[in-house]
Design an enzyme around this catalytic site. Structure first.
Site, PDB file in Angstrom:
ATOM      1  N   TYR A  91      67.080  44.267  79.080  1.00 31.83           N
ATOM      2  CA  TYR A  91      67.586  45.593  78.738  1.00 31.83           C
ATOM      3  C   TYR A  91      66.596  46.682  79.130  1.00 31.83           C
ATOM      4  CZ  TYR A  91      70.400  48.883  75.965  1.00 31.83           C
ATOM      5  OH  TYR A  91      71.212  49.907  75.550  1.00 31.83           O
ATOM      6  N   SER A 186      66.747  37.713  77.522  1.00 27.78           N
ATOM      7  CA  SER A 186      67.285  38.767  76.669  1.00 27.78           C
ATOM      8  C   SER A 186      68.623  39.259  77.230  1.00 27.78           C
ATOM      9  CB  SER A 186      66.267  39.895  76.515  1.00 27.78           C
ATOM     10  OG  SER A 186      66.668  40.790  75.508  1.00 27.78           O
TER      11      SER A 186
END
Length: 323
Positions: A91, A186
């Protein structure tokens, strides 16, 4: 410290997330739309300071035919056909610089490192806008961009880009199209999980602390960003919680896991507050294909770090072996 379920309860934990009746149709139609556009694959040699690895600037048509950037890294002088790892970024990050992220090419793989539309201004640079006229990379977040309708939600575009990246990898002359795998950490792990559910003919998937799974639990048990972005939005748009939650059902890793048959390696950190371990186990326990998981008891969102790197290389070497 531990803030989630005890370790002995994670193995049996299942999410309360539900699957929309039109989940398969939604994604079939989305990907068919993408395929209606020519892939328009462009590959240009990139000059670098590297002697042992060759780098190429790659562009292909992703969501709605919009251009998506990537780096292709291969061992110097490689002619192929090589096994390929398509990697998605965490992200806020982008594909970074040409001379970064050399593990996969150094291990003998072709490495297609996809940029992340509209991100790439937080911790690594990106070069792919989120649609024509949207400008360049921006500091996140994107968690609530278009969240009130699955047709407009940001991750519809990003997941489509990610599937198209697999298609682009298979068109590269240096790549064996039958030996392609996906990975990410992630957000990248969450994207790879979605691709594993949408591309059943992959050789393997390495899903490290995957984000974007088990939204019903994540939004209640962590105050950390990026999940917190959704909570911040709903704290203001109080009457839109049901619509937002309905949208998220189409993008939850738990629902992709339930239809994924690609051999998968999961990694989790039991002290992770960004992707709480129960949300990782929710995806793992729903995963339909062959699977393995390691949970590091004293680690957070970094997971196993270099140990996870080694495990990933060994796993994908086995999964993408010729023959």
């Amino acid at each position: 410290m531990y803030t989630d379920l005890p370790a002995d309860q994670l193995a049996g934990y299942t999410s309360s997330q539900t699957r929309p009746e039109d989940f398969t149709d939604f994604w079939s139609e989305t990907l068919a739309q993408a395929r209606s556009h020519p892939l328009d694959l462009q590959v240009t040699a990139e000059p670098t300071v590297l002697d042992a690895i060759d780098v190429y600037d790659v562009q292909f048509a992703g969501w709605n035919g919009e251009p998506v950037r990537a780096w292709l890294r291969v061992p110097h002088g490689a002619a192929g056909p090589l096994p390929c790892v398509v990697e998605y970024v965490g992200y806020g990050g982008g594909r970074g610089e040409a001379h970064e992220n050399l593990l996969w090419a150094g291990a003998g793989f072709a490495h297609l490192h996809m940029d992340t539309r509209g991100q790439g201004a937080s911790w690594s640079r990106g070069a792919t806008p989120d649609g024509a006229g949207s400008g360049g990379p921006q500091v996140p977040g994107v968690m609530t961009r278009g969240i009130l309708d699955p047709q407009t939600y940001y991750y519809r575009r990003l997941f489509t880009d990610a599937v198209r990246a697999v298609q682009a990898a298979r068109e590269l002359t240096m790549v064996d199209p039958d030996r392609v795998a996906v990975t990410g950490i992630s957000q990248g792990g969450g994207v790879a999980l979605a691709v594993a559910g949408l591309c059943p003919d992959l050789r393997g998937a390495v899903l490290r602390v995957p984000f974007l799974s088990d939204f019903p639990r994540a939004l209640q048990i962590t105050d950390a960003y990026p999940y917190r972005e959704v909570c911040d939005f709903l704290a203001v748009h109080r009457t839109e919680a049901e619509r937002a939650q309905q949208t998220l059902r189409y993008f939850d890793g738990v629902n992709f896991a339930a239809q994924a048959t690609v051999p998968a390696l999961f990694r989790a950190g039991l002290m992770d507050t960004i992707t709480p371990p129960s949300t990782v186990y929710a995806a793992y326990n729903a995963y339909a294909g062959p699977k393995q998981i390691t949970a590091w008891p004293f680690n957070g969102h970094e997971g196993g770090g270099p140990e996870d790197d080694l495990a990933a290389v060994r796993f994908l070497r086995e999964m993408t072996a010729a023959g």
